[in-house]
Design an enzyme around this catalytic site. Structure first.
Site, mmCIF file in Angstrom:
data_model
loop_
_atom_site.group_PDB
_atom_site.id
_atom_site.type_symbol
_atom_site.label_atom_id
_atom_site.label_comp_id
_atom_site.label_asym_id
_atom_site.label_seq_id
_atom_site.Cartn_x
_atom_site.Cartn_y
_atom_site.Cartn_z
ATOM 1 N N LYS A 53 46.332 42.577 44.541
ATOM 2 C CA LYS A 53 47.871 42.597 43.674
ATOM 3 C C LYS A 53 47.261 43.692 42.998
ATOM 4 O O LYS A 53 48.162 44.911 42.214
ATOM 5 C CB LYS A 53 47.377 41.311 42.423
ATOM 6 C CG LYS A 53 48.135 40.286 42.901
ATOM 7 C CD LYS A 53 47.090 38.599 42.494
ATOM 8 C CE LYS A 53 47.626 37.521 43.035
ATOM 9 N NZ LYS A 53 48.180 36.229 42.907
ATOM 10 N N GLN A 97 44.332 34.058 37.877
ATOM 11 C CA GLN A 97 43.944 33.717 39.385
ATOM 12 C C GLN A 97 43.583 32.314 39.302
ATOM 13 O O GLN A 97 42.307 32.104 38.981
ATOM 14 C CB GLN A 97 42.651 34.232 39.959
ATOM 15 C CG GLN A 97 42.611 34.514 41.234
ATOM 16 C CD GLN A 97 43.929 34.849 42.189
ATOM 17 O OE1 GLN A 97 45.536 35.737 41.828
ATOM 18 N NE2 GLN A 97 44.394 34.196 43.514
ATOM 19 N N ASP A 120 53.432 34.235 36.816
ATOM 20 C CA ASP A 120 53.155 33.076 37.416
ATOM 21 C C ASP A 120 55.055 32.368 37.906
ATOM 22 O O ASP A 120 54.874 31.765 39.316
ATOM 23 C CB ASP A 120 52.473 32.401 37.973
ATOM 24 C CG ASP A 120 51.317 32.839 38.853
ATOM 25 O OD1 ASP A 120 51.413 33.299 39.718
ATOM 26 O OD2 ASP A 120 49.402 33.021 38.502
HETATM 27 N N1 GUN Z 1 45.740 31.467 44.005
HETATM 28 C C1 GUN Z 1 46.634 31.213 44.943
HETATM 29 N N2 GUN Z 1 47.828 31.895 44.914
HETATM 30 C C2 GUN Z 1 47.670 32.134 43.376
HETATM 31 C C3 GUN Z 1 49.564 32.340 42.406
HETATM 32 O O1 GUN Z 1 50.166 32.653 43.301
HETATM 33 N N3 GUN Z 1 48.799 32.372 41.207
HETATM 34 C C4 GUN Z 1 47.757 32.364 40.540
HETATM 35 N N4 GUN Z 1 47.604 32.702 39.405
HETATM 36 N N5 GUN Z 1 46.678 32.080 41.294
HETATM 37 C C5 GUN Z 1 46.984 31.700 43.002
#
Ligand code: GUN
Length: 294
Positions: A53, A97, A120
């Site tokens: 990311k 996350q 998100d």
């Molecule tokens: N962990 C795995 N996929 C995601 C996601 O799309 N967003 C977040 N915040 N955590 C994750």
């Protein structure tokens, strides 16, 4: 294979578009998207996701801030950081996350994020806005799935029957709202559904998001249907581990007009849509027209 949906290439293209738009908006408005990612603990898979990311955010020309917090971070400390980022005008997107360590209260943490910074799209305000057809920020995986579908089937999905297998809050339900907003007829199938196979056989679009390896069989797919496989399952086969989706790809590919592989289908779209959402969030917070409005 001509019916394969190349999510990796599409995501790369989308990131290129975001990079160009970022440069243009910075020139015009003297502002650039800022993304803050918070990782609590040492989960190895999460560390990889967070690194990616950060890398792609920087590639797009964003300001990128990553907060790596120790496993024993308290709820109060985490909420204080979110509050600080909510009040930081240079940060437009905040992502915590998941999964969080067990002692932290996930729902309270996610609800503390300013909905306009919730890239998100998990905050109840964003879920509500999507459900009334006036979305602010849309969950990344469903958004990425819709973009792949529209790329192959055209922007207008009116009247198509979509069957979504799985009713999760982060994929199945928002996917239902998105496809409904695009005038699809939508059916959600789940673990208590009586005959998932016959429902799928009626579908012009099948979205599989249940987390069960190869649950959707090849003969559940109508000839000419589009298949989006959101599943990422690690299985043991012939003594080796490999990634498979929720769809039996080798069989389904024989019937589908379009199908996403695993890996290389929906997966790469999730981060690309996170970047897209960060740009959208910057526009929302600064009364700038969003160049990517659906
Ligand atoms: N962990 C795995 N996929 C995601 C996601 O799309 N967003 C977040 N915040 N955590 C994750």
């Amino acid at each position: 294979m001509s019916n394969l949906i190349d999510g990796k290439a599409f995501a790369q293209n989308l990131r290129q578009t975001i990079t160009t738009q970022t440069a243009e908006l910075e020139k015009k408005h003297h502002i650039r998207p800022g993304l803050a990612v918070i990782l609590v603990g040492e989960d190895p898979a999460s560390q990889v996701y967070v690194r990616n990311k950060e890398k792609f955010a920087i590639e797009c020309g964003f300001k990128s801030e990553t907060f790596r917090l120790s496993t024993d971070t308290t709820q109060v400390e985490l909420l204080a950081l979110i509050d600080q980022l909510n009040n930081d005008a240079t940060i437009h997107g905040i992502l915590v996350q998941l999964p969080l360590p067990k002692h932290l209260h996930e729902e309270e943490v996610l609800n503390a994020i300013n909905p306009l910074k919730d890239v998100d799209g998990f905050h109840p305000v964003n879920i509500g806005q999507l459900s009334i057809g006036k979305p602010y920020l849309i969950p990344c995986t469903p958004l990425g799935s819709l973009l792949l579908l529209q790329d192959k089937l055209g922007k207008d999905l009116s009247g198509k029957h979509a069957v979504i297998v799985g009713r999760s809050n982060i994929v199945g339900k928002p996917m239902m709202q998105l496809l409904l907003s695009q005038n699809c007829t939508v059916t959600i199938a789940h673990s208590r559904t009586k005959d998932v196979a016959s429902l799928c056989r009626e579908a012009d679009i099948v979205v599989a998001a249940v987390g069960v390896p190869k649950l959707v069989k090849g003969d559940w797919i109508k000839k000419g249907a589009a298949v989006i496989d959101v599943g990422i399952n690690r299985i043991e086969e012939d003594g080796k581990t490999r990634l498979v989706g929720d769809v039996d790809f080798d069989e389904a590919v024989k019937n589908a007009a379009y199908i996403t592989p695993v890996p290389g289908g929906v997966g790469p779209m999730t981060i690309a849509c996170l970047l897209r959402n960060t740009l959208t969030a910057m526009c929302l917070q600064n009364n700038i027209e969003d160049p990517n409005k659906l």
